[in-house]
Design an enzyme around this catalytic site. Sequence first.
Site, PDB file in Angstrom:
ATOM      1  N   LYS A  32       0.841  -1.211   0.000  1.00 51.24           N
ATOM      2  CA  LYS A  32       0.000   0.000   0.000  1.00 51.24           C
ATOM      3  C   LYS A  32       0.871   1.256   0.000  1.00 51.24           C
ATOM      4  O   LYS A  32       2.068   1.195   0.321  1.00 51.24           O
ATOM      5  CB  LYS A  32      -0.907  -0.022   1.233  1.00 51.24           C
ATOM      6  CG  LYS A  32      -0.136   0.001   2.544  1.00 51.24           C
ATOM      7  CD  LYS A  32      -1.016  -0.295   3.743  1.00 51.24           C
ATOM      8  CE  LYS A  32      -0.172  -0.278   5.014  1.00 51.24           C
ATOM      9  NZ  LYS A  32      -0.965  -0.641   6.202  1.00 51.24           N
TER      10      LYS A  32
ATOM     11  N   ARG B 274     -10.370   0.245  15.108  1.00 52.62           N
ATOM     12  CA  ARG B 274     -10.248   1.060  13.893  1.00 52.62           C
ATOM     13  C   ARG B 274     -11.253   0.498  12.896  1.00 52.62           C
ATOM     14  O   ARG B 274     -12.450   0.620  13.098  1.00 52.62           O
ATOM     15  CB  ARG B 274      -8.792   0.998  13.400  1.00 52.62           C
ATOM     16  CG  ARG B 274      -8.398   2.141  12.500  1.00 52.62           C
ATOM     17  CD  ARG B 274      -6.911   2.113  12.134  1.00 52.62           C
ATOM     18  NE  ARG B 274      -6.531   0.946  11.339  1.00 52.62           N
ATOM     19  CZ  ARG B 274      -5.300   0.713  10.887  1.00 52.62           C
ATOM     20  NH1 ARG B 274      -4.323   1.548  11.167  1.00 52.62           N
ATOM     21  NH2 ARG B 274      -5.032  -0.360  10.171  1.00 52.62           N
TER      22      ARG B 274
ATOM     23  N   TYR C  10      15.590  29.971   6.686  1.00 54.21           N
ATOM     24  CA  TYR C  10      14.470  30.770   7.197  1.00 54.21           C
ATOM     25  C   TYR C  10      14.442  30.847   8.715  1.00 54.21           C
ATOM     26  O   TYR C  10      14.579  29.833   9.400  1.00 54.21           O
ATOM     27  CB  TYR C  10      13.144  30.166   6.740  1.00 54.21           C
ATOM     28  CG  TYR C  10      12.903  30.201   5.255  1.00 54.21           C
ATOM     29  CD1 TYR C  10      13.021  31.393   4.535  1.00 54.21           C
ATOM     30  CD2 TYR C  10      12.551  29.051   4.573  1.00 54.21           C
ATOM     31  CE1 TYR C  10      12.777  31.419   3.168  1.00 54.21           C
ATOM     32  CE2 TYR C  10      12.302  29.065   3.204  1.00 54.21           C
ATOM     33  CZ  TYR C  10      12.422  30.255   2.506  1.00 54.21           C
ATOM     34  OH  TYR C  10      12.189  30.283   1.171  1.00 54.21           O
TER      35      TYR C  10
ATOM     36  N   MET D  94      11.296  23.974   1.488  1.00 50.92           N
ATOM     37  CA  MET D  94      10.533  23.113   0.582  1.00 50.92           C
ATOM     38  C   MET D  94      11.440  22.315  -0.350  1.00 50.92           C
ATOM     39  O   MET D  94      11.192  21.142  -0.626  1.00 50.92           O
ATOM     40  CB  MET D  94       9.566  23.963  -0.248  1.00 50.92           C
ATOM     41  CG  MET D  94       8.628  23.125  -1.108  1.00 50.92           C
ATOM     42  SD  MET D  94       7.507  24.115  -2.111  1.00 50.92           S
ATOM     43  CE  MET D  94       6.465  24.843  -0.860  1.00 50.92           C
TER      44      MET D  94
HETATM   45  C1  LIG Z   1      -0.209  -1.743   6.731  1.00 53.84           C
HETATM   46  C2  LIG Z   1      -0.841  -2.984   7.138  1.00 53.84           C
HETATM   47  C3  LIG Z   1      -0.076  -4.150   7.322  1.00 53.84           C
HETATM   48  C4  LIG Z   1       1.436  -4.160   7.318  1.00 53.84           C
HETATM   49  O1  LIG Z   1       1.872  -3.563   8.522  1.00 53.84           O
HETATM   50  P1  LIG Z   1       3.431  -3.504   8.885  1.00 53.84           P
HETATM   51  O2  LIG Z   1       3.455  -3.020  10.288  1.00 53.84           O
HETATM   52  O3  LIG Z   1       4.047  -2.531   7.931  1.00 53.84           O
HETATM   53  O4  LIG Z   1       3.962  -4.858   8.711  1.00 53.84           O
HETATM   54  C5  LIG Z   1      -0.749  -5.328   7.559  1.00 53.84           C
HETATM   55  N1  LIG Z   1      -2.097  -5.348   7.634  1.00 53.84           N
HETATM   56  C6  LIG Z   1      -2.853  -4.244   7.490  1.00 53.84           C
HETATM   57  C7  LIG Z   1      -4.326  -4.331   7.606  1.00 53.84           C
HETATM   58  C8  LIG Z   1      -2.263  -3.029   7.246  1.00 53.84           C
HETATM   59  O5  LIG Z   1      -3.016  -1.935   7.105  1.00 53.84           O
END
Ligand SMILES: *Cc1c(COP(=O)(O)O)cnc(C)c1O
Length: 393
Positions: free
Chosen positions: A33, A134, A268, A316
């Site tokens: 992801k 969650r 800055y 930036m």
């Molecule tokens: C991101 C995610 C993972 C992987 O998590 P890591 O801590 O990077 O291994 C696994 N399952 C779900 C549902 C996630 O959102």
Amino acid sequence: MRARVEIDLGALRANVRALRARTDGAAYMAVVKADAYGHGMVRCAEAALQAGATWVGVATPYEALELRAAGITPERARVMCWLWTPGGPWREGIEADLDMSVSDLWALAEVTEAARATGRRARIQLKADTGLGRNGCQPADWADLVDKARAAEREGLVTVTGLWSHFACADEPGHPSIAAQLARFDEMSARAYAGGLRPEVRHMANSPAVLTLPEARFDLVRPGIAMYGLSPAPELGTPADHGLRPVMTLAAPLALVKHVPGGHGVSYGHHYVTAGPTTLGLVPLGYGDGVPRHASGAGPVLVDGKWRTVAGRIAMDQFVVDLGGETPPEGTEAVLFGPGDRGEPGAEDWARAAGTIGYEIVTRIGGRVPRVHVDAEPHGNAGPGADAAGPRD
Ligand SMILES: *Cc1c(COP(=O)(O)O)cnc(C)c1O
């Protein structure tokens, strides 16, 4: 090149193999992801498949559809996505043979309607909220979700391919929530079996669970960060402690090296003022490239064999390091982080400097920085040598 993110696909494959070696035959879902945590989604998914992953996991259906469009076909890998919103592309998901997570009745209703419309069974996985709070279905609502999913299965609209959940505190070994979540997952799984479901896989393990909780492996593991060679938390040890090698290196050539007098403000707000006559090096990377502004005055950079510290604010597009009177030529490489072979800092050092986690450091790099995938292994898809690709490859 102004700057580059180098991605070592050989290291990624070695990390996948190292993780598979400790997961006792459980199937391996490569979590890619958010553009593979900034490493390039398709290239990393391909490399993970070469190293034995059989599933690829992403958050959104759009990421999953992009993987299918890039040639990760159903014959080559199962693709799962878990973050749906109402009206989501269920029909496209069914046609692309995705495994689609369902946490609630609204999603079950939408996916069954799409299955009816396409005349094809949808593959769904029911997500249990075993305590993370969650996404996922609460225990009190689980029986209803299970029974309605089973009814949809009997109607030929869906196949429930999995039951799954996610940990809240797997990176804190011994945390009481871990045992509580495992127990709840067993109870909720038992209710699903009693309701007639026969899921192909059950899974819970993210990277910290893969590294520390053998009892959480079930049929499938879902590591993300460990595959990119970072430790999930400094308390769990360094990458090397787990036989992992960081995959990403961020570096840029110095764009300018100059002498300045003492008492000279830098960047800055003049939060850094030179203590005496010195030299400054200009690094052409900034928060527009994902270098966290919170690491102003703190982030470490390797220049000419020495660690230097960001002087003043990160802007930036650029920041400055105090070179203490040394005058490496322009073009000398400044390495922000990498695997450490040359003594450079790691992503974890930047995480500490910015008050965040290694995950965020690597994931936010991108945008404007070209990503160079390096593949030293002869059997890698890309063949020997390196190839440069744009930031969205
Ligand atoms: C991101 C995610 C993972 C992987 O998590 P890591 O801590 O990077 O291994 C696994 N399952 C779900 C549902 C996630 O959102």
